[in-house]
Write an enzyme that holds these catalytic residues in place. Structure first.
Site, mmCIF file in Angstrom:
data_model
loop_
_atom_site.group_PDB
_atom_site.id
_atom_site.type_symbol
_atom_site.label_atom_id
_atom_site.label_comp_id
_atom_site.label_asym_id
_atom_site.label_seq_id
_atom_site.Cartn_x
_atom_site.Cartn_y
_atom_site.Cartn_z
ATOM 1 N N HIS A 1 -11.085 -5.258 8.330
ATOM 2 C CA HIS A 1 -12.044 -5.193 7.235
ATOM 3 C C HIS A 1 -13.274 -4.386 7.628
ATOM 4 O O HIS A 1 -14.263 -4.366 6.883
ATOM 5 C CB HIS A 1 -12.492 -6.585 6.811
ATOM 6 C CG HIS A 1 -11.383 -7.470 6.346
ATOM 7 N ND1 HIS A 1 -10.456 -8.015 7.204
ATOM 8 C CD2 HIS A 1 -11.047 -7.904 5.107
ATOM 9 C CE1 HIS A 1 -9.603 -8.753 6.521
ATOM 10 N NE2 HIS A 1 -9.927 -8.695 5.244
ATOM 11 N N GLU B 1 0.818 -1.217 0.000
ATOM 12 C CA GLU B 1 0.000 0.000 0.000
ATOM 13 C C GLU B 1 0.847 1.261 0.000
ATOM 14 O O GLU B 1 0.483 2.262 -0.638
ATOM 15 C CB GLU B 1 -0.947 -0.017 1.210
ATOM 16 C CG GLU B 1 -2.093 -0.997 1.105
ATOM 17 C CD GLU B 1 -1.683 -2.444 1.381
ATOM 18 O OE1 GLU B 1 -0.523 -2.657 1.813
ATOM 19 O OE2 GLU B 1 -2.505 -3.347 1.186
#
Length: 343
Positions: free
Chosen positions: A129, A60
């Protein structure tokens, strides 16, 4: 007019943005052949080629860092962070470089890039999540932070975000990806930095954004059955904050409840409550309340419903808004000081 989900509207917005501007590139983890975990980039690689929609390494920080270089050299990268908490390794790039580049170069270098981040809970996923990370980004000067709640806004806001000369953190509420509505695309809704009234009401203001807008609307319907007409404001833009629209509503109703999924302590609702206290103090009939996620790490799926702010908790907050106090409508108070109104 056709029926679109939020995910489909975002897909169409990316498709139209790529067709309109050859400098728009889309990349991230699994966004190419797979079309993204939530299929928001479905078909883009096949239609525009692997040089304009492609998979990145599982890194990322690298995704965000390469976007800085692309934007500096004239491209308009739209990158996807697969899940909210997966974006944290990129945070240093976002805060130290993306947010500061324009100021660092005295305005000579713009960074027209979009960081798409699926966020929030409600899909039965485990930790990493289900985070609501909006406060981290909204706290950082130099970033525009927005979040749509509807398919029409998803399309319109993403097109505006891609066209923006400044970096935009585009937070996508995961639980809304499959919610459908009738919408005519291409759609242009309110400006990117403006809030919207989703439901009019005279007794109190529910302030929500992203995944909690629908919850606030459901709570407003239930509150109406109990005699309280709630106005529901969808903030849409978390930074900048639409002070004028929110303050105008609260000055009319005299009461406000802020609803978000992130933990309450030092959360985004604290900023909203502080601003309303500063700007609407003489109009408030009760303290501004918050209905938020609990101050805990994101819980396992079977406990998720207790963590997320639901209609029952919003209705309980509405009941605590000191309804016993005497309320004078704004037209009658006509600018009189608080002491005189209460006399």
């Amino acid at each position: 007019m056709a029926r679109y989900s939020l995910g489909q509207a975002l897909n169409q917005a990316l498709r139209d943005a790529m067709a309109a501007d050859p400098d728009v590139v889309v990349y991230g983890e699994d966004v190419g052949a797979l079309g993204g975990v939530f299929r928001v980039t479905d078909g883009l690689s096949a239609e525009f080629g692997e040089d304009r929609c492609f998979d990145s390494p599982l890194a990322e920080s690298g995704i965000a860092g390469t976007a800085v270089g692309m934007a500096m050299y004239g491209r308009r990268p739209v990158v996807e962070m697969q899940f909210d908490a997966f974006a944290y390794p990129a945070f240093q790039q976002v805060v130290s470089h993306i947010a500061k580049m324009r100021n660092r170069t005295s305005g000579r270098v713009e960074l027209p890039l979009v960081i798409r981040i699926p966020y929030g809970g409600g899909i039965g996923a485990v930790e990493h999540h289900g985070d609501s990370s909006e406060t981290y980004y909204a706290h950082t000067p130099g970033l525009r932070v927005v979040t749509p709640a509807t398919a029409a806004d998803g399309y319109s806001m993403l097109r505006e975000a891609v066209e923006s000369p400044d970096p935009v953190v585009f937070l996508e509420p995961k639980r809304r990806y499959w919610a459908t509505e009738d919408v005519q695309l291409p759609a242009r809704t309110a400006a990117l930095d403006r809030a919207t009234v989703r439901r009019e009401g005279a007794d109190l203001t529910l302030i929500a954004y992203g995944p909690t807008v629908d919850t606030a609307l459901l709570a407003a319907e239930a509150a109406a059955e109990e005699g309280h007409e709630a106005e529901v404001i969808d903030l849409r833009s978390l930074s900048p904050f639409d002070d004028a629209a929110v303050a105008a509503s609260v000055r009319r109703t005299g009461r406000a409840v802020v609803v978000h999924e992130a933990p309450e302590f030092a959360g985004y609702g604290a900023e909203v409550a502080a601003r309303l206290t500063e700007q609407c103090f003489h109009y408030l009939e009760a303290p501004v309340l918050r209905v938020c996620g609990l101050d805990i790490p994101y819980p396992p799926p079977h406990l998720e419903e207790y963590h997320l702010p639901g209609t029952d908790r919003i209705l309980a907050a509405i009941d605590r808004l000191q309804w016993e106090s005497s309320w004078v409508p704004e037209p009658e108070r006509a600018g009189r000081p608080r002491a005189e109104v209460g006399a």
